[in-house]
Design a protein around this motif. Structure first.
Motif, PDB file in Angstrom:
ATOM      1  N   UNK A  33       0.833  -1.195   0.000  1.00  0.00           N
ATOM      2  CA  UNK A  33       0.000   0.000   0.000  1.00  0.00           C
ATOM      3  C   UNK A  33       0.874   1.253   0.000  1.00  0.00           C
ATOM      4  N   UNK A  34       0.538   2.194  -0.897  1.00  0.00           N
ATOM      5  CA  UNK A  34       1.240   3.475  -0.992  1.00  0.00           C
ATOM      6  C   UNK A  34       0.203   4.586  -0.881  1.00  0.00           C
ATOM      7  N   UNK A  35       0.380   5.485   0.069  1.00  0.00           N
ATOM      8  CA  UNK A  35      -0.566   6.578   0.235  1.00  0.00           C
ATOM      9  C   UNK A  35       0.115   7.926   0.198  1.00  0.00           C
ATOM     10  N   UNK A  36      -0.584   8.904  -0.395  1.00  0.00           N
ATOM     11  CA  UNK A  36      -0.130  10.301  -0.338  1.00  0.00           C
ATOM     12  C   UNK A  36      -1.148  11.093   0.465  1.00  0.00           C
ATOM     13  N   UNK A  37      -0.662  11.878   1.429  1.00  0.00           N
ATOM     14  CA  UNK A  37      -1.501  12.769   2.211  1.00  0.00           C
ATOM     15  C   UNK A  37      -2.671  12.005   2.847  1.00  0.00           C
TER      16      UNK A  37
ATOM     17  N   UNK B 203       3.565   8.818   2.167  1.00  0.00           N
ATOM     18  CA  UNK B 203       4.127  10.028   1.565  1.00  0.00           C
ATOM     19  C   UNK B 203       3.310  11.211   2.072  1.00  0.00           C
ATOM     20  N   UNK B 204       3.981  12.158   2.734  1.00  0.00           N
ATOM     21  CA  UNK B 204       3.324  13.376   3.225  1.00  0.00           C
ATOM     22  C   UNK B 204       2.134  13.062   4.117  1.00  0.00           C
TER      23      UNK B 204
ATOM     24  N   UNK C 220       2.420  18.724  -2.591  1.00  0.00           N
ATOM     25  CA  UNK C 220       1.892  18.099  -3.812  1.00  0.00           C
ATOM     26  C   UNK C 220       2.992  17.655  -4.761  1.00  0.00           C
ATOM     27  N   UNK C 221       4.136  18.322  -4.687  1.00  0.00           N
ATOM     28  CA  UNK C 221       5.240  17.942  -5.577  1.00  0.00           C
ATOM     29  C   UNK C 221       5.867  16.609  -5.183  1.00  0.00           C
ATOM     30  N   UNK C 222       5.593  16.158  -3.967  1.00  0.00           N
ATOM     31  CA  UNK C 222       6.174  14.895  -3.532  1.00  0.00           C
ATOM     32  C   UNK C 222       5.718  13.723  -4.394  1.00  0.00           C
ATOM     33  N   UNK C 223       4.492  13.806  -4.941  1.00  0.00           N
ATOM     34  CA  UNK C 223       4.049  12.712  -5.817  1.00  0.00           C
ATOM     35  C   UNK C 223       4.378  12.983  -7.291  1.00  0.00           C
ATOM     36  N   UNK C 224       5.154  14.035  -7.535  1.00  0.00           N
ATOM     37  CA  UNK C 224       5.596  14.351  -8.896  1.00  0.00           C
ATOM     38  C   UNK C 224       7.119  14.386  -8.979  1.00  0.00           C
ATOM     39  N   UNK C 225       7.776  13.873  -7.983  1.00  0.00           N
ATOM     40  CA  UNK C 225       9.227  13.997  -7.857  1.00  0.00           C
ATOM     41  C   UNK C 225       9.948  12.749  -8.354  1.00  0.00           C
TER      42      UNK C 225
END
Length: 282
Positions: A134-138, A166-167, A264-269
């Motif tokens: 599992x991978x989650x953002x925010x 992530x975040x 938000x840039x963390x998932x675009x890095x």
């Protein structure tokens, strides 16, 4: 045209129609037959007000790196019904599922966790999966955390093997329960202030899968003096350690400093992409 010839043509047309109907039935039935996957699927969950578009950079990077050859989607409507988009071949390499919540601003994290459970159950039914990552953002991390909290005793669900946060705003968000430099962590990782959500998540200290899950916690620091990614303080993100480290198989953190460390840039890095790929699939 003679009656005999008309009769022959009619019989041929009936046979052709039957074959077409039978072929369509077989194709539909095949789609309903469960397929056993031979590789652990990884589910990606987006954050507040977002969608599967926020997951595209990371999943596309995995495809380009050659660590996966299957990316499908699981879309959850406002009633919690799950719609799978695409089919995962049985011998897919490290299949990825992009999870999307139609109600992407739902603050009831128990509900978010139930929606994630419905996705996992649907995948289990269709693909007979035994393990998941599992991978989650925010806010996706809250769906994961509450899913784990509410289903810790359910041995029929697939086993979680790797978790990437992530975040994650485990102990609050700036402007909503937290502010820069307010939160501090003890040597144990315990935060000096706990909001209602964190107090609820404290249950993970006894319920998190024991010596089963490898955990990676990625958080950002814009390097602007706030010790945050602009939305989540480093301390809030790092407070995950106090909840899971004692029971996790392993726990590690990675801080992304600079412009890529913005929430938000963390998932675009690309830096995050490389870290994810190495942790999940290398």
């Amino acid at each position: 045209m003679t009656k005999k010839r008309l009769k022959v043509i009619s019989i041929i047309l009936i046979i052709v129609a039957f074959l077409l109907v039978f072929a369509g039935y077989r194709q539909q039935t095949a789609a309903l037959v469960p397929t056993r996957l031979h590789s652990t699927p990884t589910l990606f969950l987006h954050g507040w007000g977002s969608s599967i578009n926020a997951e595209k950079q990371m999943t596309s990077a995995a495809q380009r790196a050659g660590v996966t050859n299957s990316v499908t989607q699981a879309l959850v409507d406002r009633q919690g019904r799950v719609h799978l988009k695409g089919h995962i071949p049985p011998h897919a390499r490290n299949p990825i599922i992009e999870v999307g919540f139609k109600d992407n601003r739902n603050p009831n994290y128990h509900q978010d966790g139930r929606w994630l459970k419905q996705v996992i159950l649907k995948l289990q039914q269709q693909y007979q999966i035994k393990n998941i990552n599992l991978v989650g953002h925010s806010m996706g991390n809250m769906a994961i955390s509450y899913y784990l909290l509410d289903n810790a005793d359910n041995q029929r669900l697939p086993k979680l093997r790797k978790q990437v946060a992530i975040a994650g705003h485990f102990a609050g968000i700036i402007g909503a329960g937290d502010r820069p430099h307010r939160l501090h962590l003890a040597a144990t990782g315990r935060p000096n202030h706990m909001d209602n959500n964190y107090r609820t998540l404290m249950g993970l200290r006894q319920r998190y899968p024991n010596k089963q899950v490898k955990v990676l916690n990625i958080f950002g620091d814009k390097n602007d003096g706030t010790n945050s990614d602009g939305d989540v303080t480093n301390a809030s993100a790092q407070s995950l350690r106090y909840l899971v480290q004692a029971r996790a198989l392993s726990y590690q953190e990675r801080k992304i400093v600079g412009s890529d460390g913005q929430h938000s840039r963390l998932h675009e890095s690309r830096r995050v992409d490389r870290i994810l790929i190495n942790f999940l699939w290398k």
